[in-house]
Scaffold this active site. Structure first.
Site, PDB file in Angstrom:
ATOM      1  N   SER A 139      -0.019 -31.953 -20.583  1.00  0.00           N
ATOM      2  CA  SER A 139       0.621 -30.644 -20.598  1.00  0.00           C
ATOM      3  C   SER A 139       0.721 -30.165 -19.161  1.00  0.00           C
ATOM      4  O   SER A 139       0.006 -30.660 -18.269  1.00  0.00           O
ATOM      5  CB  SER A 139      -0.240 -29.653 -21.402  1.00  0.00           C
ATOM      6  OG  SER A 139       0.176 -28.318 -21.209  1.00  0.00           O
ATOM      7  N   TYR A 152      -8.289 -25.813 -24.087  1.00  0.00           N
ATOM      8  CA  TYR A 152      -7.036 -26.561 -23.972  1.00  0.00           C
ATOM      9  C   TYR A 152      -6.837 -27.073 -22.550  1.00  0.00           C
ATOM     10  O   TYR A 152      -6.497 -28.246 -22.339  1.00  0.00           O
ATOM     11  CB  TYR A 152      -5.873 -25.663 -24.391  1.00  0.00           C
ATOM     12  CG  TYR A 152      -4.541 -26.376 -24.533  1.00  0.00           C
ATOM     13  CD1 TYR A 152      -4.218 -27.052 -25.701  1.00  0.00           C
ATOM     14  CD2 TYR A 152      -3.613 -26.366 -23.490  1.00  0.00           C
ATOM     15  CE1 TYR A 152      -2.999 -27.693 -25.842  1.00  0.00           C
ATOM     16  CE2 TYR A 152      -2.394 -27.005 -23.620  1.00  0.00           C
ATOM     17  CZ  TYR A 152      -2.085 -27.676 -24.797  1.00  0.00           C
ATOM     18  OH  TYR A 152      -0.891 -28.320 -24.928  1.00  0.00           O
TER      19      TYR A 152
END
Length: 257
Positions: A139, A152
């Site tokens: 990401s 995350y």
């Protein structure tokens, strides 16, 4: 480019980015294993639809990516693994002090540890053939950070690090490993959030997308699942034989800021 005769396993792939990746690999001729933690008729029907659309073999195999033994069993059940795409992931947003321990543990397990387990199981199969591709879907948050996303961000940074180690351990063996780092991608999950954001900010659709959801994405455009899938497919091509241990951003300029 053709991936005919290759078998690709894509974790977390019955929707969103994972499904987009599965489509593009199948379009290039690879046989594909799609995966999630459910075992519904519609999961197997989705595999049949993919197979019919692209003229390749597609199977659905249930495996819970929060459990290391099931991650490894997925590779074993597939029987072959030339291309491994570690995509499974979940999200939760809260400040560090309020972040529930069980949410932290689940995000680390699914977003990061699952990639370790599947890779460990897949590498012997790749080494036996002298060819393999591991592509980890990280990401933009694997390269930068945002508040309230501690688990995350930590997991995606870990995925980037794992990709580098895998690349070094496989260097010169015909096996590459890279991390693809998307920014905001227009998935069904993101699409479902747009009406609520419109109400919250009293904005029309285009304004809420550009000024709220894509505030950190300079292009002010979502990436698409097809673009992420195309990037993964490129990394499986001969042109990418010497691309390993690095990250490729598909983020509209986010990490250039």
């Amino acid at each position: 480019m053709t991936l005919k005769g290759k078998t690709a396993i894509v974790t977390g792939s019955n929707s969103g980015i994972g499904l987009g990746v599965a489509h593009e690999l199948a379009r290039a001729g690879a046989n594909v294993v799609i995966n999630s933690f459910t075992d519904r008729d519609e999961d197997h029907a989705l595999a049949a639809e993919l197979a019919a659309e692209h003229g390749v073999d597609v199977r659905y195999i249930k495996a819970d990516m929060s459990k290391g033994d099931e991650c490894r069993a997925l590779i074993e059940a597939a029987g072959a693994c030339d291309i491994l795409v570690n995509n499974a992931g979940i999200q939760f947003v809260a400040g560090i002090e309020e972040f529930p321990t069980e949410k932290w543990d689940a995000i680390i397990a699914i977003n990061m540890s699952s990639a370790f387990h599947t890779t460990a199981a897949a590498l012997p199969l790749m080494r036996a053939k002298g060819w393999g591709r591991v592509v980890n879907i990280a990401s933009a948050h694997g390269l930068t950070a945002s508040p309230y996303k501690s688990a995350y961000v930590a997991a995606k940074h870990g995925v980037v690090g794992l990709s580098k180690v895998t690349a070094l351990e496989c260097a010169g063996q015909g096996i590459t490993c890279n991390a693809v780092c998307p920014g905001y991608v227009l998935t069904p999950l993101v699409e479902s959030q747009i009406p609520d954001q419109m109400k919250t900010h009293n904005m029309d659709r285009e304004t809420v997308i550009k000024e709220v959801m894509l505030e950190r994405q300079p292009s002010r455009q979502f990436a698409t699942t097809e673009q992420v899938g195309g990037t993964v497919t490129f990394l499986c091509s001969p042109a990418a034989d010497q691309i390993t241990g690095t990250t490729i951003s598909v983020d509209g300029g986010w990490t250039a800021l």
